[in-house]
Design a protein around this motif. Structure first.
Motif, short mmCIF file in Angstrom:
data_model
loop_
_atom_site.label_atom_id
_atom_site.label_comp_id
_atom_site.label_asym_id
_atom_site.label_seq_id
_atom_site.Cartn_x
_atom_site.Cartn_y
_atom_site.Cartn_z
N PRO A 138 -1.80 -22.10 -36.89
CA PRO A 138 -0.59 -21.52 -37.52
C PRO A 138 -0.97 -20.66 -38.72
O PRO A 138 -2.04 -20.82 -39.31
N LEU A 139 -0.09 -19.73 -39.04
CA LEU A 139 -0.32 -18.87 -40.20
C LEU A 139 -0.42 -19.71 -41.47
O LEU A 139 0.40 -20.59 -41.69
N ASP A 140 -1.41 -19.40 -42.28
CA ASP A 140 -1.50 -20.11 -43.56
C ASP A 140 -0.80 -19.28 -44.64
O ASP A 140 -0.54 -18.09 -44.45
N PRO A 141 -0.44 -19.90 -45.77
CA PRO A 141 0.31 -19.18 -46.81
C PRO A 141 -0.38 -17.92 -47.32
O PRO A 141 0.27 -16.93 -47.63
N ALA A 142 -1.71 -17.95 -47.39
CA ALA A 142 -2.44 -16.77 -47.87
C ALA A 142 -2.27 -15.59 -46.90
O ALA A 142 -2.08 -14.44 -47.32
N ALA A 143 -2.33 -15.89 -45.60
CA ALA A 143 -2.15 -14.83 -44.60
C ALA A 143 -0.73 -14.28 -44.65
O ALA A 143 -0.51 -13.07 -44.52
N VAL A 144 0.25 -15.16 -44.83
CA VAL A 144 1.65 -14.72 -44.94
C VAL A 144 1.82 -13.78 -46.12
O VAL A 144 2.41 -12.69 -46.01
N ALA A 145 1.28 -14.17 -47.28
CA ALA A 145 1.40 -13.33 -48.48
C ALA A 145 0.69 -11.99 -48.29
O ALA A 145 1.22 -10.94 -48.67
N THR A 146 -0.49 -12.01 -47.69
CA THR A 146 -1.24 -10.77 -47.47
C THR A 146 -0.49 -9.82 -46.56
O THR A 146 -0.37 -8.63 -46.85
N HIS A 147 0.05 -10.33 -45.46
CA HIS A 147 0.81 -9.48 -44.54
C HIS A 147 2.06 -8.92 -45.20
O HIS A 147 2.41 -7.76 -44.99
N ALA A 148 2.73 -9.73 -46.01
CA ALA A 148 3.95 -9.26 -46.67
C ALA A 148 3.62 -8.16 -47.69
O ALA A 148 4.33 -7.15 -47.77
N VAL A 149 2.54 -8.36 -48.45
CA VAL A 149 2.14 -7.34 -49.44
C VAL A 149 1.75 -6.05 -48.73
O VAL A 149 2.13 -4.95 -49.16
N LEU A 150 1.00 -6.16 -47.65
CA LEU A 150 0.60 -4.96 -46.91
C LEU A 150 1.82 -4.23 -46.33
O LEU A 150 1.87 -2.99 -46.35
N ALA A 151 2.79 -4.98 -45.85
CA ALA A 151 4.01 -4.34 -45.32
C ALA A 151 4.75 -3.61 -46.44
O ALA A 151 5.22 -2.48 -46.25
N GLY A 152 4.87 -4.24 -47.61
CA GLY A 152 5.57 -3.60 -48.72
C GLY A 152 4.86 -2.37 -49.23
O GLY A 152 5.47 -1.32 -49.44
N VAL A 153 3.55 -2.48 -49.44
CA VAL A 153 2.77 -1.34 -49.94
C VAL A 153 2.77 -0.21 -48.92
O VAL A 153 2.94 0.96 -49.27
N GLY A 154 2.61 -0.56 -47.64
CA GLY A 154 2.63 0.46 -46.60
C GLY A 154 3.96 1.19 -46.54
O GLY A 154 4.01 2.41 -46.39
N THR A 155 5.05 0.45 -46.67
CA THR A 155 6.37 1.07 -46.65
C THR A 155 6.56 1.99 -47.85
O THR A 155 7.09 3.11 -47.71
N ALA A 156 6.13 1.55 -49.03
CA ALA A 156 6.27 2.39 -50.23
C ALA A 156 5.46 3.68 -50.08
O ALA A 156 5.95 4.77 -50.40
N LEU A 157 4.22 3.56 -49.59
CA LEU A 157 3.38 4.75 -49.42
C LEU A 157 3.95 5.69 -48.36
O LEU A 157 3.95 6.91 -48.53
N LEU A 158 4.44 5.12 -47.27
CA LEU A 158 5.02 5.94 -46.21
C LEU A 158 6.27 6.66 -46.72
O LEU A 158 6.47 7.85 -46.44
N THR A 159 7.10 5.96 -47.49
CA THR A 159 8.30 6.58 -48.04
C THR A 159 7.95 7.72 -48.98
O THR A 159 8.53 8.81 -48.90
N ALA A 160 6.96 7.48 -49.86
CA ALA A 160 6.54 8.54 -50.78
C ALA A 160 5.98 9.73 -50.01
O ALA A 160 6.25 10.89 -50.35
N GLY A 161 5.21 9.46 -48.96
CA GLY A 161 4.67 10.55 -48.15
C GLY A 161 5.75 11.34 -47.45
O GLY A 161 5.70 12.58 -47.36
N LEU A 162 6.77 10.65 -46.94
CA LEU A 162 7.87 11.34 -46.28
C LEU A 162 8.67 12.19 -47.27
O LEU A 162 9.10 13.30 -46.94
N VAL A 163 8.88 11.65 -48.47
CA VAL A 163 9.61 12.42 -49.50
C VAL A 163 8.83 13.68 -49.85
O VAL A 163 9.40 14.78 -49.92
#
Length: 200
Positions: A138-163
């Motif tokens: 099962p997913l461990d808490p560290a993996a959950v946090a890492t995936h969530a941070v990567l999703a947030g940072v990726g979304t912010a960078l993608l949004t800035a790039g689209l703008v």
């Protein structure tokens, strides 16, 4: 983004064109979207991913079970597996193992065991579902946090790039229109150039 400074300088400048002011406002709007909207969207997506992944991890912890398997015999490497001379050092060994599922049924099959040298009778841990089918841990808490941070940072960078891409496209269209207006003005004034008595 040089046009941002133009917002202040061009306020009362008699040489200011409407397009200069429009470009400056476009740059300011894009900058504000990149500094405010992109991070906010990143935080929202990251927290949503965190919640979703935590639910999935809880469900996995309920449905996946750790069982102890026993090595029956070591298996030879298959033809599609990496050559041990060229592969990076891997601590997993392919073995035929036997284990008992949480529901009490007996199972036997090839698995990758985290053993340096697997000998018959060696024990190791693997993850199964309730019926004994192999599953990942099962997913461990560290993996959950890492995936969530990567999703947030990726979304912010993608949004800035689209703008920024949108800003450049709008600016490109504005410059093309300005050049088209200049071309029309030159064509209207051009036929009189150099003629005597044309007043030019």
């Amino acid at each position: 983004m040089r046009a941002l400074s133009g917002l202040w300088r061009w306020r009362h400048n008699p040489l200011r064109r409407a397009t200069d002011l429009a470009e400056a406002w476009l740059a300011l709007t894009a900058l504000l979207l990149m500094l405010l909207a992109a991070p906010l969207l990143g935080v929202l997506v990251g927290s949503s991913a965190q919640d979703s992944l935590q639910r999935a991890a809880r469900e996995q912890r309920l449905t996946r079970h750790q069982v102890t398997a026993t090595v029956v015999r070591r298996l030879e490497r298959g033809p599609l597996e990496a050559d041990p001379e060229t592969a990076t050092r891997d601590t997993r060994t392919r073995v035929l193992a036997a284990w008992t599922a949480p529901d009490g049924s007996a199972h036997r099959g090839p698995v990758l065991a985290r053993l340096k040298s697997a000998e018959p009778g060696d024990r190791f841990v693997l993850w199964t579902d309730r019926r004994g089918h192999l599953v990942g841990p099962p997913l461990d808490p560290a993996a959950v946090a890492t995936h969530a941070v990567l999703a947030g940072v990726g979304t912010a960078l993608l949004t800035a790039g689209l703008v920024e891409t949108g800003r450049r496209l709008v600016l490109w269209r504005m410059v093309r229109r300005r050049h088209a207006r200049l071309d029309r003005a030159w064509q209207q004034a051009g036929p009189d150039w150099g003629r005597t008595g044309a007043g030019s």
